[in-house]
Design a protein around this motif. Structure first.
Motif, mmCIF file in Angstrom:
data_model
loop_
_atom_site.group_PDB
_atom_site.id
_atom_site.type_symbol
_atom_site.label_atom_id
_atom_site.label_comp_id
_atom_site.label_asym_id
_atom_site.label_seq_id
_atom_site.Cartn_x
_atom_site.Cartn_y
_atom_site.Cartn_z
ATOM 1 N N LYS A 87 0.812 -1.219 0.000
ATOM 2 C CA LYS A 87 0.000 0.000 0.000
ATOM 3 C C LYS A 87 0.843 1.266 0.000
ATOM 4 C CE LYS A 87 -3.450 -2.570 2.570
ATOM 5 N NZ LYS A 87 -3.895 -2.843 3.925
ATOM 6 N N VAL A 88 1.876 1.306 -0.833
ATOM 7 C CA VAL A 88 2.737 2.486 -0.932
ATOM 8 C C VAL A 88 1.993 3.566 -1.708
ATOM 9 C CG1 VAL A 88 4.926 3.394 -1.794
ATOM 10 C CG2 VAL A 88 4.796 1.028 -0.937
ATOM 11 N N ARG A 89 1.907 4.759 -1.114
ATOM 12 C CA ARG A 89 1.226 5.883 -1.769
ATOM 13 C C ARG A 89 2.058 7.136 -1.624
ATOM 14 N NH1 ARG A 89 -0.793 2.037 -3.223
ATOM 15 N NH2 ARG A 89 -2.967 1.415 -3.294
ATOM 16 N N PHE A 90 2.345 7.788 -2.775
ATOM 17 C CA PHE A 90 3.057 9.058 -2.807
ATOM 18 C C PHE A 90 1.998 10.151 -2.863
ATOM 19 C CE2 PHE A 90 5.754 6.008 -5.302
ATOM 20 C CZ PHE A 90 6.655 5.755 -4.277
ATOM 21 N N ILE A 91 1.679 10.743 -1.736
ATOM 22 C CA ILE A 91 0.507 11.605 -1.584
ATOM 23 C C ILE A 91 0.759 13.042 -2.020
ATOM 24 C CG2 ILE A 91 -1.116 12.541 0.114
ATOM 25 C CD1 ILE A 91 -0.721 9.823 1.590
ATOM 26 N N LYS A 92 1.888 13.590 -1.640
ATOM 27 C CA LYS A 92 2.237 14.969 -2.004
ATOM 28 C C LYS A 92 3.702 14.997 -2.412
ATOM 29 C CE LYS A 92 -0.896 17.783 0.779
ATOM 30 N NZ LYS A 92 -1.274 18.919 -0.038
ATOM 31 N N PRO A 93 4.078 15.958 -3.234
ATOM 32 C CA PRO A 93 5.482 16.033 -3.636
ATOM 33 C C PRO A 93 6.371 16.509 -2.494
ATOM 34 C CG PRO A 93 4.287 17.914 -4.489
ATOM 35 C CD PRO A 93 3.260 17.003 -3.868
#
Length: 150
Positions: A87-93
């Protein structure tokens, strides 16, 4: 650094730890690009990114993931090993100059399906925030942990 052995039975759901901050630098981004071969312009081209919605270069998501995991790996527990990430999530830079902090909280424990007498899984929710308190990345880190001998 080595700490005391922590067996499966020693981990408690809800326990957490938080790292100190680490500032992401241009050198981090350049080194990561060289190691991975990811020279995508979002990471490397300051002139081009100035014309894009974020207005500046962004760190690779995989860079932030690697740094974050490293920030929580200061203790060596010989009874545990990393089993993977879900469940890897890149939410914001994350931008050059941003400082990230990592919190890791145990959310789940389960017996190993084939070795329930000797091993179990510990799931840790890893949350990465920037200096503004905004969540930039989340993942679940799975550990395979030895159980105490019966």
């Amino acid at each position: 650094m080595r700490t005391e052995d922590r067996w499966f039975e020693d981990h408690e759901i809800g326990e957490s730890r938080t790292s100190v901050g680490r500032t992401i630098t241009e050198a981090d981004i350049v080194l990561h690009a060289g190691q991975t071969g990811d020279f995508f312009p979002h990471h490397m081209d300051a002139e081009w990114t100035a014309t894009q919605p974020f207005g500046q270069r962004i760190a690779h998501g995989t860079l932030i993931m690697s740094v974050a995991v490293g920030m929580t790996a200061g203790d060596i527990n010989p009874q545990s090993m990393s089993y993977g990430y879900d469940k890897v999530r890149f939410i914001k830079p994350v931008f050059i100059g941003d400082t990230i902090t990592v919190t890791a909280a145990i959310t789940e424990k389960a017996d190993h399906p084939r070795m329930a007498d000797t091993h179990g899984y510990v799931h840790e929710l890893v949350s990465v925030t920037n200096q503004r308190g905004e969540t930039v990345l989340v993942l679940t880190h799975l550990y395979l942990v030895n159980k105490r001998a019966a």
